[in-house]
Design a protein around this motif. Structure first.
Motif, mmCIF file in Angstrom:
data_model
loop_
_atom_site.group_PDB
_atom_site.id
_atom_site.type_symbol
_atom_site.label_atom_id
_atom_site.label_comp_id
_atom_site.label_asym_id
_atom_site.label_seq_id
_atom_site.Cartn_x
_atom_site.Cartn_y
_atom_site.Cartn_z
ATOM 1 N N PHE A 156 65.576 7.783 31.490
ATOM 2 C CA PHE A 156 65.590 8.010 30.095
ATOM 3 C C PHE A 156 64.944 6.719 29.430
ATOM 4 N N LEU A 168 62.112 11.461 28.223
ATOM 5 C CA LEU A 168 62.870 12.074 29.359
ATOM 6 C C LEU A 168 62.178 12.564 30.425
ATOM 7 N N GLY A 183 63.703 13.916 23.554
ATOM 8 C CA GLY A 183 63.764 12.468 23.704
ATOM 9 C C GLY A 183 63.673 11.758 22.373
ATOM 10 N N CYS A 251 73.162 5.821 24.272
ATOM 11 C CA CYS A 251 72.257 5.837 25.694
ATOM 12 C C CYS A 251 73.720 6.653 26.302
ATOM 13 N N THR A 254 73.483 10.306 26.015
ATOM 14 C CA THR A 254 72.322 10.715 26.831
ATOM 15 C C THR A 254 72.808 10.985 28.172
#
Length: 323
Positions: A156, A168, A183, A251, A254
């Motif tokens: 990522f 991504l 993304g 983050c 994700t």
């Protein structure tokens, strides 16, 4: 840096995992405006890289593309390569594109670019299959192919600059999602400022350059110099600490969704913040993620610099050879 980039390219190209056409001809990568106008040319047989760049003068999309084409033609001429030797062309643009139709969808800096037939212009110029993508996606693939994440199949990338973008790489390929907007982490809402009647603020509104300076101004630090926020000034310190928490939280979320092997951070905010900024985010990300059994997770700075978009354009062209 150019010598290091040449070595990175050579090492990866030598692995030749890009199919029948991956060892012959040339691939051209062009960055239309993310870092000025930049072009990169890879010789697939000799594993060499040559680059060129010029400043992006203000002008219409037609004028900008004409300059980009001239730059690319000059690079081909210097390398004594004819267009017949081009097997692919990759092009990066600093905004969302429609890859199916080869056009620019949105252009935050200049609305005249919207619906511009970018792919068609390059295919007409070079008579080669051309692929276009946005800059953050291409940097993600560049870092996964040649850069900080070389050899990683799941990565990522977050880009912190005048806007906030991301890309991504999943199972070794860019993941675009249903509408090619996967993304785009800058559009994720963060909940700050939520009053129950409007909408939460987006990450981009808080951690882009403009967002950082606006938050500092609201706290009493008036400056147009981003570097001021990374000094010993207490207001700057508060803004940066809040920024670290915001980015690390997004983050970590994700990571929970896509389980990457690495997170890469790039853009002017990261370059100015330096190692200490990246390390602070990395520490927080690893504090926030769960479960812990597959960690620690590397969170690192991008390494490809201003050529990252044109190198990413090379990478996406290479990837198309293996499909």
């Amino acid at each position: 840096m150019m010598a290091e980039l040449q070595t990175l390219i050579q090492d990866r190209l030598a692995q030749n995992r890009w199919g029948m056409l991956g060892n012959q001809g040339h691939i051209l990568g062009v960055d239309v405006g993310s870092y000025g106008l930049r072009a990169a040319l890879v010789d697939l047989h000799n594993h060499t890289l040559t680059t060129a760049h010029t400043e992006l003068a203000s002008g219409s999309p037609d004028e900008s593309v004409a300059c980009a084409l001239d730059l690319a033609r000059d690079l081909l001429a210097q390398a004594n390569v004819t267009t017949e030797r081009l097997v692919r062309v990759g092009v990066g643009f600093s905004g969302p594109v429609d890859r199916r139709y080869g056009v620019v969808r949105l252009a935050p800096r200049d609305p005249r670019w919207e619906n511009f037939p970018l792919q068609e212009r390059f295919e007409q110029a070079f008579d080669a299959v051309t692929l276009i993508d946005n800059d953050a996606n291409l940097i993600a693939l560049a870092e996964a192919t040649f850069g900080a994440g070389a050899g990683r199949k799941h990565l990522f990338y977050m880009h912190l600059s005048s806007g906030v973008g991301g890309g991504l790489v999943l199972n070794g390929h860019l993941y675009h999602g249903a509408t090619s907007t996967a993304g785009e982490i800058g559009h994720a809402v963060v909940g700050h400022g939520w009053d129950g009647t409007g909408r939460p603020e987006m990450l981009e509104e808080l951690v882009s350059i403009r967002g950082l300076l606006a938050r500092a101004a609201r706290l009493g630090l008036e400056t147009q110099n981003l570097e001021t926020l990374f000094t010993a000034d207490p207001i700057g310190n508060q803004v940066i600490q809040e920024t670290v928490d915001l980015i690390a939280t997004r983050c970590a979320q994700t990571v929970a969704l896509v389980d990457p092997e690495m997170v890469v951070l790039g853009g002017i905010v990261v370059r100015i913040g330096g190692d200490a900024f990246v390390h602070a985010i990395a520490t927080k990300v690893n504090d926030f993620i769960a479960p812990k059994f597959a960690r620690p997770l590397p969170v690192v700075a991008s390494i490809l610099g201003p050529n990252s978009v044109s190198i990413g354009a090379i990478a996406t062209a290479l990837d198309s050879l293996s499909n």
